[in-house]
Scaffold this motif. Structure first.
Motif, PDB file in Angstrom:
ATOM      1  N   LEU A   1       0.867  -1.039   0.118  1.00  0.00           N
ATOM      2  CA  LEU A   1       0.138   0.045  -0.156  1.00  0.00           C
ATOM      3  C   LEU A   1       0.791   1.245  -0.010  1.00  0.00           C
ATOM      4  CD1 LEU A   1      -2.697  -0.730   2.685  1.00  0.00           C
ATOM      5  CD2 LEU A   1      -2.719  -1.074   0.181  1.00  0.00           C
TER       6      LEU A   1
ATOM      7  N   LYS B   1      -2.756  -6.188   5.125  1.00  0.00           N
ATOM      8  CA  LYS B   1      -3.168  -4.971   4.951  1.00  0.00           C
ATOM      9  C   LYS B   1      -3.731  -4.472   3.633  1.00  0.00           C
ATOM     10  CE  LYS B   1       0.681  -3.406   8.318  1.00  0.00           C
ATOM     11  NZ  LYS B   1       2.045  -2.600   8.495  1.00  0.00           N
ATOM     12  N   SER B   2      -3.232  -4.860   2.693  1.00  0.00           N
ATOM     13  CA  SER B   2      -3.659  -4.699   1.394  1.00  0.00           C
ATOM     14  C   SER B   2      -5.123  -5.337   1.087  1.00  0.00           C
ATOM     15  CB  SER B   2      -2.658  -5.206   0.314  1.00  0.00           C
ATOM     16  OG  SER B   2      -2.587  -6.354   0.369  1.00  0.00           O
TER      17      SER B   2
ATOM     18  N   HIS C   1      -7.368  -3.139   3.059  1.00  0.00           N
ATOM     19  CA  HIS C   1      -7.785  -1.908   2.218  1.00  0.00           C
ATOM     20  C   HIS C   1      -8.688  -2.321   1.123  1.00  0.00           C
ATOM     21  CE1 HIS C   1      -7.205   1.674   0.241  1.00  0.00           C
ATOM     22  NE2 HIS C   1      -6.845   1.056  -0.807  1.00  0.00           N
TER      23      HIS C   1
ATOM     24  N   LYS D   1     -12.759  -0.732   0.885  1.00  0.00           N
ATOM     25  CA  LYS D   1     -12.999   0.070  -0.211  1.00  0.00           C
ATOM     26  C   LYS D   1     -14.289  -0.687  -0.820  1.00  0.00           C
ATOM     27  CE  LYS D   1     -11.189   1.988  -4.592  1.00  0.00           C
ATOM     28  NZ  LYS D   1     -10.014   1.925  -5.450  1.00  0.00           N
TER      29      LYS D   1
END
Length: 179
Positions: free
Chosen positions: A106, A162-163, A166, A170
């Protein structure tokens, strides 16, 4: 007098270790609803959640001697339910975290602003997420695990956790905005 949370229900747990079935039923009664909710959030199916919860209690009572009060009994049991739920999804060959051939890193992006949304929309949005995204959201936002713990639980790297979080966040905002 302050009570250490790890020792909540210690007397009942010790009676269970001694084989007292009434104490086992008492622990079951105290935790079954909360554990069902955890299972249901992961599996999205009432019958599967019930099965996982039953299996989790059986395993917990069989392995109660390994419970050493390093956490509360509820936290220990919740970890069993989460692990069983994830293993169940893996066995059904549902990808826990969809990934491409490489890891994603990220960058510092501007946070997405969201309006105050009612809880029903959020719950409905989470239920519509793909399984892998729903698991990341449940582990991070609802269960309170950090990305290092999620990576360990799911067998992925911290950066992948983490990605995926994210992306899941979204996607959840997109779903909620369409509702």
């Amino acid at each position: 007098m302050e009570t250490e949370i790890r020792f909540t229900h210690k007397a009942i747990v010790e009676q269970c270790k001694a084989g007292n079935s009434n104490s086992q039923y008492e622990l079951y009664s105290r935790y079954v609803d909360a554990m069902y909710n955890v299972g249901f959030r992961f599996l999205g199916n009432a019958e599967d959640a019930e099965d996982i919860v039953q299996d989790s209690f059986v395993d917990a009572f069989k392995n109660l001697d390994s419970f050493k009060y390093e956490s509360s009994f509820g936290a220990w049991l919740k970890r069993i339910v989460i692990n069983k739920s994830i293993n169940y999804l893996k066995a059904r060959r549902i990808p826990v975290v969809p990934m491409d051939a490489h890891e994603f890193h990220l960058t510092d992006e501007e946070p997405v602003e969201a309006e105050a949304t009612d809880l029903d929309k959020v719950k409905k949005g989470i239920s519509q997420l793909p399984d892998g995204y729903r698991e990341i959201i449940n582990l991070y936002l609802i269960e309170g695990y950090d990305h290092v713990e999620i990576a360990e639980i799911l067998g992925i790297s911290t950066s992948t956790s983490k990605s995926q979080y994210h992306r899941a966040k979204k996607k959840l905002l997109e779903i909620i905005n369409e509702l």
